[in-house]
Write an enzyme that holds these catalytic residues in place. Sequence first.
Site: not given
Ligand code: NAD
Length: 459
Positions: A80, A104, A116, A201, A252, A392
């Site tokens: 997953k 995790k 992944k 999240t 997100n 999920s």
């Molecule tokens: P997303 O694409 O919705 O948002 C990413 C955000 O980061 C955006 O606001 C973008 O502008 C910003 N960003 C990109 N580069 C940047 C930088 N250099 N400096 C500052 N901000 C920057 O992604 P997300 O789903 O919010 O995921 C964010 C992180 O959380 C990722 O590392 C992802 O792997 C992790 N994550 C997400 C989930 C999930 O359910 N979405 C779950 C676990 C972990």
Amino acid sequence: MASQTGSIVQHSLDALMEDTSFLPTLKDSTREKAFTSLASILSTPNHILKSFLRIALENGEVVRIPAFRVQHNNTLGPYKGGIRFHESVGEEDVMNLAALMTLKNALHEVPFGGGKGGISINPRDYTIKELHLISQKYVHYFSDILGPDKDIPAPDMGTGDREMDWMMAEYKSIRPGQPYRGSFTGKSVVNGGSLGRREATGKGVYFTFRYMLYDFVKEQKNLLSKSENIFAKTALSSADRSLKVAVQGFGNVGSVAALESYNCTKLQNKIVAVSDRNVTLYNSDGLDIPSLIGFTSMNDGDLPTTEEQLSEFDLKAKILNRDEVLYQDVDVLILAALEDQVHKENVDKVKAQIIVEGANAPVTGDADRILSDKGVIIVPDILANAGGVIVSYFEWLQGRETQFYSEEEVFKLLFDKMKSTMDTILPQFFGDPFPLRQNCYIHAVMKLSTILYRQGKLY
Ligand code: NAD
């Protein structure tokens, strides 16, 4: 497995090897062999799949795009993990992220393994039609290894319910007549997604921080105040007072964590800085998070970058360089953007006493050691950002049962699960000298080791 994850897993195994009350029937050279075997199982993925997706762009050009799926370990259940669309995607990163997913899920007792995926593109460079085609091709190329009981992808950076809907539809047409609802999670609600998955999240990230400071530390105040533990002192000094918060990343995860913090009635938080890929916004009196979310929803997810845009939405903030968010004079820093944001070169400029990892691996191993030695509490990724995979799992269950839960039920189940993990980990964390990440890894590795041992895989 990248160096930080690998070395913490190895430290955890070393500690468990010495602790003869763990798997007591394993003795002497058999014990040594079993732990060597464990180290090799946990440090290597079961499968690495790589392909070049051949895509005909709308302008007639044909491109080949690198795409990956890594299946790290399926001891606890089907693989997953999310699929990321980002230009930095490469095999090494995907391998590391897959290993984190194994840990995790083990930590939170979610019956899934770790995997992944990723495609090396900047999604903003492609039309919707092209992104649709790329998503379909990904499923087509990897269809043999995907499925509700084999490997279940979800959204990650650069992907969301739209991509999961496209991918599930492709999976369904490739495998007619077979179960398909559980093949992807993070789908839209009309297409079998779970209520609450989008917020899960970010809500979970904020919950871990709030639960530690408000519920646990307040309750255990007398006990903790007698403790010599450096992290107990940090936690006590942050409880019962107003806290300044900064959030890196406003997608997100970051925007939902910021909103939870803004709306929280249990702690007095003031969110003074938020950032995204372009900019940091700062206001010492606190930012108006609901209005900023309103702005991003109308501007392709981006925060305002000019005075005109700010005044159009009646927003009051200073516009700073993108990375300034990391160095503000705050108590709490929530990292919700990318990997490796706090590292050896910039760690000395970070002032926060509590860091919460919404993103995966946003603090490098070197920086982690420097901060931990100073008593900074880092709530690690595998503890803090598991809300997505937990919901999920509920989505996968709902798909099997074709019975759907209300949003209220989903959040209750989510917080109950995270609370149960926190209640297992926190007493240990405040009672011994290890940082929280090490405690979480030991717990996850214990769970995986016990099952591998019971299944006869270590000898
Ligand atoms: P997303 O694409 O919705 O948002 C990413 C955000 O980061 C955006 O606001 C973008 O502008 C910003 N960003 C990109 N580069 C940047 C930088 N250099 N400096 C500052 N901000 C920057 O992604 P997300 O789903 O919010 O995921 C964010 C992180 O959380 C990722 O590392 C992802 O792997 C992790 N994550 C997400 C989930 C999930 O359910 N979405 C779950 C676990 C972990």
